[in-house]
Design an enzyme around this catalytic site. Structure first.
Site, short mmCIF file in Angstrom:
data_model
loop_
_atom_site.label_atom_id
_atom_site.label_comp_id
_atom_site.label_asym_id
_atom_site.label_seq_id
_atom_site.Cartn_x
_atom_site.Cartn_y
_atom_site.Cartn_z
N ASN A 197 -12.59 -2.47 -2.91
CA ASN A 197 -12.36 -2.59 -2.09
C ASN A 197 -13.90 -2.19 -1.89
O ASN A 197 -14.66 -1.68 -2.75
CB ASN A 197 -11.10 -1.93 -1.44
CG ASN A 197 -10.80 -0.63 -2.38
OD1 ASN A 197 -11.89 0.45 -2.11
ND2 ASN A 197 -10.61 0.62 -2.92
N ASP A 292 1.48 6.37 -6.54
CA ASP A 292 0.76 6.46 -5.53
C ASP A 292 0.37 8.68 -5.83
O ASP A 292 0.91 9.24 -6.42
CB ASP A 292 2.13 6.47 -4.52
CG ASP A 292 1.21 7.25 -3.05
OD1 ASP A 292 -0.26 8.16 -3.08
OD2 ASP A 292 1.33 6.56 -2.37
N ILE A 293 -1.02 8.47 -5.77
CA ILE A 293 -0.93 9.89 -6.90
C ILE A 293 -1.37 10.62 -5.60
O ILE A 293 -0.72 11.84 -6.32
CB ILE A 293 -2.82 9.78 -6.93
CG1 ILE A 293 -3.07 8.48 -7.73
CG2 ILE A 293 -3.62 11.32 -7.87
CD1 ILE A 293 -4.63 8.18 -7.95
N LYS A 323 3.04 8.43 6.82
CA LYS A 323 2.95 9.29 5.84
C LYS A 323 3.46 10.16 5.30
O LYS A 323 3.00 11.13 4.57
CB LYS A 323 1.63 8.34 5.38
CG LYS A 323 1.61 7.18 4.97
CD LYS A 323 0.13 6.33 5.19
CE LYS A 323 0.07 5.02 5.39
NZ LYS A 323 -1.27 4.22 4.96
N LYS A 327 5.28 11.45 1.78
CA LYS A 327 4.06 11.71 1.12
C LYS A 327 4.97 13.05 1.31
O LYS A 327 4.00 13.55 -0.35
CB LYS A 327 3.10 11.31 1.45
CG LYS A 327 3.01 9.81 0.73
CD LYS A 327 1.94 8.97 0.59
CE LYS A 327 1.19 7.48 0.95
NZ LYS A 327 0.11 6.89 0.17
O1 C5P Z 1 -0.50 4.61 1.38
P1 C5P Z 1 -1.79 4.16 1.48
O2 C5P Z 1 -2.29 3.95 0.71
O3 C5P Z 1 -1.99 4.20 3.16
O4 C5P Z 1 -2.07 5.90 1.63
C1 C5P Z 1 -3.66 6.18 1.68
C2 C5P Z 1 -3.63 7.37 1.22
O5 C5P Z 1 -2.27 7.77 -0.62
C3 C5P Z 1 -5.08 7.91 0.70
O6 C5P Z 1 -5.06 9.06 0.58
C4 C5P Z 1 -5.32 8.03 -0.54
O7 C5P Z 1 -5.98 8.17 -1.41
C5 C5P Z 1 -3.51 7.30 -1.02
N1 C5P Z 1 -3.07 7.08 -2.59
C6 C5P Z 1 -3.01 6.76 -3.47
N2 C5P Z 1 -3.00 6.85 -4.51
C7 C5P Z 1 -2.16 5.14 -4.43
C8 C5P Z 1 -2.42 4.85 -3.17
C9 C5P Z 1 -3.09 5.68 -1.82
O8 C5P Z 1 -2.76 8.55 -3.63
N3 C5P Z 1 -1.57 4.63 -5.35
#
Ligand code: C5P
Length: 387
Positions: A197, A292-293, A323, A327
């Protein structure tokens, strides 16, 4: 300055320090003057350059004791292997080494030498002795060297040295451990192709630097970017979302604050082991959801103070708050993407920051300035929720 090819970088250091309002006086060893002429430093510092211990005129004007009393801070850049050896043993046979002995102010060194010389046990012992005497080391950094070698030994970049020197001795994040993720991830399709990206990593790197400037101990997990990591930040390089997950999770439990500024891929293909061949008609790509980290860090017990980012093209506030809640974050910084100014590739950005009991708008600004403002908010909320 002692003698070394990195001496040319010290010209930029002097310029930057003066720009920040510092009054700079330059002392050069005879070897240093072989690399760059004193006149350059006289012009840049606006002060006479000191090169000799035994020059009666120079000593009359400002001798080594007067210089030592005058300085509030002593930075030796570049610091050669020979200089470290001399300092660590108390030798004082020229103006610079004598100044070091006479100085009562904080002393910093920015070593610069061939990687094999830095790695030699005797150099490491000398560096260890100096550290135990309170000398603070800035760098060296890893990278390509003037001699063609690659390794640890390059002098830290002038910008990094300058920031380090002028960082507050006790900032709002003094002693706080901060982990930052930055940049894009790269998801391989086959050995030659990948999905990524437009994240440049600029915001995450600016955040890491701002946190270090406030006294935090910073580790930075970074996807592939075209940025240099500052010397005082521990850098962990990764490529894929899965690697970023592993790196962040292995670091996260010991951290006080986690700031997820990386643009992590939400989906990843199963990488083919051989190059995918062209064929007639359409080609279908199956993508698998990545972990999702951010949510995983926020779910740890105990969890660090967890800050996420939300890059949105529409309904910014609604998605960001969603979010934050979903989260279980402590804070989320939302920004518009896909607009003319700000966002991914830009040097500027604006943020709308939300936390469970409030929100604040940070107006469009340079990412470094904005990072400082965001870190100010994070420090405030961190201290009030984790007393
Ligand atoms: O849900 P979304 O991807 O929009 O959320 C963005 C946030 O989640 C950012 O802080 C991004 O670093 C984190 N993120 C993550 N792991 C993922 C996708 C997004 O930590 N697989």
């Amino acid at each position: 300055m002692s003698g070394g090819i990195a001496a040319y970088k010290s010209a930029e250091l002097v310029r930057l320090l003066r720009k920040q309002g510092a009054d700079v006086r330059v002392v050069m060893t005879p070897a240093a003057t072989e690399f760059v002429r004193p006149l350059t430093f006289q012009a840049l510092s606006g002060n006479p350059v000191h090169t000799s211990l035994l020059d009666a005129d120079a000593e009359n004007a400002m001798g080594h004791i007067a210089l030592a009393r005058w300085a509030q801070l002593l930075i030796i850049a570049p610091a050669s292997a020979d200089l470290l050896a001399k300092l660590s043993h108390g030798l004082a046979d020229d103006l610079l080494t004598t100044l070091y002995l006479a100085a009562n102010c904080p002393v910093y060194v920015a070593p610069a030498m061939n990687q094999a010389m830095w790695g030699k046990p005797v150099t490491q012992e000398n560096a260890g002795r100096l550290k135990s005497h309170g000398v603070q080391f800035i760098g060296p950094q890893a990278g390509e060297q003037a001699c063609g070698d690659i390794g640890l030994g390059r002098m830290a970049e002038p910008e990094d040295i300058c920031r380090y020197l002028l960082a507050p001795a006790s900032g709002p994040l003094q002693g706080v451990k901060v982990l930052v993720s930055a940049g894009p991830t790269r998801e391989p399709l086959d050995p030659v192709r990948y999905i990524t990206n437009r994240s440049s990593g600029k915001m995450g790197y600016a955040i890491a630097l701002a946190a270090a400037g406030m006294g935090a101990q910073v580790a930075l997990v970074s996807g592939p970017v075209q940025l240099e990591a500052p010397a005082q930040i521990r850098l962990i390089k990764v490529e894929t979302a899965a690697q970023m997950y592993t790196a962040v999770m292995s670091e996260a439990s010991g951290q006080d604050i986690y700031i997820g500024a990386a643009a992590v891929a939400d989906y990843s293909p199963e990488a083919a082991t051989e190059k995918i061949k062209k064929q007639d008609g359409q080609s279908l790509l199956v993508l698998y959801k990545t972990q999702d980290i951010l949510a995983a860090v926020a779910a740890l017990t105990p969890a660090p103070f967890t800050v996420g980012f939300a890059a949105e093209t529409d309904n910014l506030e609604q998605y960001a708050i969603g979010k934050l809640q979903h989260k279980k974050l402590d804070m989320i910084a939302a920004n518009w993407v896909g607009q003319e100014t700000g966002g991914f590739d830009s040097d500027q950005n604006a943020l709308q920051v939300f936390w469970p009991t409030g929100q604040k708008t940070l107006a469009m600004a340079d990412k470094h300035l904005l990072a400082g403002q965001l870190l100010g908010l994070i420090a405030e909320r961190f201290h009030s929720t984790r007393p």
